[in-house]
Structure formats: structure tokens, C-alpha cells
Design a protein around this motif. Structure first.
Motif, short mmCIF file in Angstrom:
data_model
loop_
_atom_site.label_atom_id
_atom_site.label_comp_id
_atom_site.label_asym_id
_atom_site.label_seq_id
_atom_site.Cartn_x
_atom_site.Cartn_y
_atom_site.Cartn_z
N GLU A 54 18.14 -0.15 -20.84
CA GLU A 54 18.01 -2.03 -21.45
C GLU A 54 20.05 -3.12 -21.29
OE1 GLU A 54 17.02 -3.53 -25.70
OE2 GLU A 54 17.25 -1.09 -26.00
N ALA A 55 21.20 -2.07 -21.63
CA ALA A 55 21.55 -2.42 -21.04
C ALA A 55 22.05 -3.53 -19.95
CB ALA A 55 22.96 -2.45 -22.08
N GLN A 56 21.73 -2.36 -19.22
CA GLN A 56 22.48 -2.38 -17.40
C GLN A 56 20.82 -2.38 -16.65
OE1 GLN A 56 25.81 1.16 -18.16
NE2 GLN A 56 24.77 1.33 -16.82
N GLY A 57 19.88 -2.18 -17.45
CA GLY A 57 18.43 -2.70 -16.04
C GLY A 57 17.81 -0.65 -15.01
N TYR A 58 17.27 -1.17 -14.72
CA TYR A 58 16.94 0.21 -13.77
C TYR A 58 18.11 0.59 -13.06
CZ TYR A 58 14.25 2.97 -10.65
OH TYR A 58 13.92 3.83 -9.55
N PHE A 59 18.45 -1.39 -12.21
CA PHE A 59 19.39 -0.23 -10.32
C PHE A 59 20.81 -0.06 -10.80
CE2 PHE A 59 15.46 -3.09 -9.58
CZ PHE A 59 15.17 -1.92 -8.18
N GLY A 60 21.34 -0.99 -12.09
CA GLY A 60 22.62 -0.63 -13.04
C GLY A 60 22.49 0.94 -13.41
N THR A 61 21.66 1.65 -13.47
CA THR A 61 21.96 3.29 -14.32
C THR A 61 21.54 4.22 -12.60
OG1 THR A 61 20.66 2.32 -16.35
CG2 THR A 61 20.43 4.72 -16.09
N GLY A 62 22.19 4.56 -12.55
CA GLY A 62 22.24 5.59 -12.06
C GLY A 62 21.47 7.54 -13.51
N VAL A 63 21.44 8.27 -12.02
CA VAL A 63 21.25 9.65 -12.96
C VAL A 63 22.41 9.69 -13.68
CG1 VAL A 63 20.92 11.89 -11.98
CG2 VAL A 63 18.95 10.36 -11.87
N GLY B 132 12.08 12.98 -11.71
CA GLY B 132 13.46 12.51 -12.01
C GLY B 132 14.07 11.52 -12.78
N LYS B 133 14.26 10.28 -11.69
CA LYS B 133 14.76 9.13 -12.69
C LYS B 133 12.97 8.30 -12.50
CE LYS B 133 17.10 4.84 -12.78
NZ LYS B 133 18.01 3.98 -11.24
N ASP B 134 12.72 7.93 -12.19
CA ASP B 134 11.02 7.52 -12.98
C ASP B 134 10.46 7.66 -13.82
OD1 ASP B 134 12.39 5.40 -10.14
OD2 ASP B 134 9.97 5.32 -9.43
N GLN B 135 10.22 8.66 -13.24
CA GLN B 135 9.84 9.81 -14.67
C GLN B 135 10.52 9.67 -16.16
OE1 GLN B 135 9.30 14.09 -14.44
NE2 GLN B 135 7.55 13.87 -15.83
N ALA C 275 9.31 7.00 -19.96
CA ALA C 275 8.88 7.89 -20.65
C ALA C 275 10.41 7.13 -21.74
CB ALA C 275 9.60 8.99 -20.72
N ALA C 276 10.87 6.54 -21.70
CA ALA C 276 11.80 6.11 -22.02
C ALA C 276 11.34 4.77 -22.73
CB ALA C 276 13.19 5.56 -21.85
N LEU C 277 11.22 4.02 -21.85
CA LEU C 277 10.01 3.01 -21.75
C LEU C 277 9.05 2.70 -22.66
CD1 LEU C 277 10.06 1.08 -18.23
CD2 LEU C 277 11.28 0.19 -20.56
N THR C 278 8.38 4.16 -22.74
CA THR C 278 6.57 4.13 -23.54
C THR C 278 7.35 3.98 -24.59
OG1 THR C 278 5.35 4.98 -21.35
CG2 THR C 278 4.54 5.40 -23.33
N GLN C 279 8.77 5.34 -24.52
CA GLN C 279 8.82 5.80 -26.06
C GLN C 279 9.30 4.46 -27.06
OE1 GLN C 279 12.73 7.25 -27.63
NE2 GLN C 279 11.55 9.34 -27.21
N ALA C 280 10.31 3.92 -26.23
CA ALA C 280 10.52 2.22 -27.11
C ALA C 280 9.04 0.99 -27.25
CB ALA C 280 11.31 1.48 -26.15
N ASN D 248 8.31 -1.72 -7.75
CA ASN D 248 7.96 -0.17 -8.45
C ASN D 248 6.72 -0.18 -8.81
OD1 ASN D 248 8.10 2.55 -9.71
ND2 ASN D 248 10.33 2.10 -9.54
N GLU D 249 5.62 0.05 -8.64
CA GLU D 249 4.37 -0.19 -9.36
C GLU D 249 4.08 0.34 -10.39
OE1 GLU D 249 0.77 -1.33 -10.67
OE2 GLU D 249 2.18 -1.97 -9.12
N PRO D 250 4.45 2.10 -10.76
CA PRO D 250 4.69 2.98 -11.54
C PRO D 250 5.35 2.57 -12.84
CG PRO D 250 4.84 4.27 -9.26
CD PRO D 250 5.42 3.10 -8.79
N LEU D 251 6.75 1.36 -12.63
CA LEU D 251 7.29 0.79 -13.97
C LEU D 251 6.59 0.07 -14.01
CD1 LEU D 251 10.61 2.46 -12.70
CD2 LEU D 251 9.18 3.26 -14.57
#
Length: 196
Positions: free
Chosen positions: A21-30, A51-54, A58-63, A118-121
Motif C-alpha cells: 500500500e505504501a510502496q506499491g507492487y514494484f517497490g516491494t520485494g520478497v 511466490g510474491k504474486d500469490q 492474498a493481501a489484496l483480498t484480505q484488505a 499482471n492479469e491475475p492481480l
């Protein structure tokens, strides 16, 4: 899965939510996620083998589910559509103000980044927004809107609020959200008065 495993999984999701949420998808690494959550790196792949996309999904779904549950609870109490949108506005405004305008809608940052790549996300973000829109549309139907009118008005309301989150973040002011809320109430009120 045992209690410890559930706790680790929950920490991974919570850490991911805070970061994306703060850094975005690309700004957040594993590595960021592992550090933020305090979970061992192996646990990430144990709980989220894709991995990361899964994990981000899960994080987006929960939020998204948390906000949908709140809106559903309010709707079940008989709160009108105007009050539902006011509550959603306050959620976004409060999150922005508490985070010094770094976090507003828990879905928007990632949605903007991945919509074309990123179609799944993208699909996860779409489903979350769709669930929020459905709650508001159902409430509008209960207040006398026809099904298509309710769906359209709910989509317009959500678009106004989501756009306002972006403007509020950039301007570092909740004023765009207040203006959007006023526009949403006008949209809903104008339509409701025509349908009486």
C-alpha cells in the motif's frame, strides 16, 4: 496447519499489506516482505508456493474483504447508501491522514501498477472493487433504484471516491475526498428524488 503456521501466514500477509500500500507492487520485494513480517524466508514459500504474486493476491483480498464486511454490516443495520459512502470516505481519509498521505485505499496503489501488466492481480483488484460496488448497488436498489441504475450509480460513486483518494494523496489534503463525497451524495440524492 497449526497455530504457529497460521500466525506466520498472517504476519506475512500483514507485512505485505503494509508494504504494497505504501510502496506499491514494484517497490516491494520478497526481502522487504520477509523483513517486515519477521517470518523466515522459507515460510513465505511454504505458505505461498507461487511466490510474491500469490502473497500479494492474498493481501489484496484480505484488505478488500475487511472493507466489504464493514459495508455489509452497515447495510444489514439498514444504513442508507449515503451513509455507506460517507463511511467509505472516512475510511480512506482516516488512512491517508494517519499515514501522512502515503496510504489511502488499500487496493489502489497496486491496481494502478498492475492493471496492464499482471492479469491475475488485475483480476483480484477488479473483484475487490466489484464487491464494494455490489454492496452499494444492493443498498441503492433497496432504496428504490432499478438494478441497472443502481449498478451505474454505485460504479460512479466508487470512481469518484477512488479518484479523490489519488488527488488527496498528491495534494496532501482530504479536501478532494470531501468534494467527492459531496458529489456522490448529490448523485445519489438527485437520482433518489427522481425515482420517488
Amino acid at each position: 496447519m497449526g497455530v504457529k503456521g497460521e500466525e506466520t501466514r498472517a504476519r506475512l500477509i500483514a507485512g505485505t499489506r503494509a508494504l504494497i500500500e505504501a510502496q506499491g507492487y514494484f517497490g516491494t520485494g520478497v526481502n522487504h516482505i520477509v523483513a517486515e513480517s519477521g517470518a523466515p524466508r522459507g515460510s513465505l514459500y511454504f505458505h505461498f508456493p507461487e511466490g510474491k504474486d500469490q502473497l500479494v493476491a492474498a493481501a489484496l483480498t484480505q484488505a478488500g474483504q475487511e472493507i466489504e464486511d464493514l459495508l455489509n454490516a452497515l447495510a444489514a443495520e439498514g444504513v442508507d447508501a449515503g451513509a455507506l459512502t460517507r463511511r467509505l470516505t472516512e475510511i480512506f481519509a482516516s488512512r491517508l491522514e494517519r499515514s501522512d498521505y502515503a496510504k489511502g485505499c488499500p487496493i489502489a496503489t497496486v491496481a494502478l501498477e498492475v492493471a496492464g501488466t499482471n492479469e491475475p492481480l488485475r483480476a483480484v483488484c477488479s473483484a475487490v472493487y466489484g464487491s464494494w460496488q455490489r454492496v452499494l448497488a444492493d443498498r441503492l436498489e433497496a432504496e428504490g433504484f432499478g438494478p441497472l441504475e443502481a449498478e451505474t450509480a454505485a460504479g460512479q460513486a466508487l470512481a469518484l471516491l477512488e479518484g479523490a483518494v489519488l488527488l488527496a494523496s498528491v495534494r496532501r489534503s482530504r479536501e478532494p475526498l470531501d468534494h467527492a463525497q459531496h458529489a456522490v451524495l448529490h448523485l445519489i440524492g438527485a437520482k433518489a428524488s427522481r425515482s420517488e
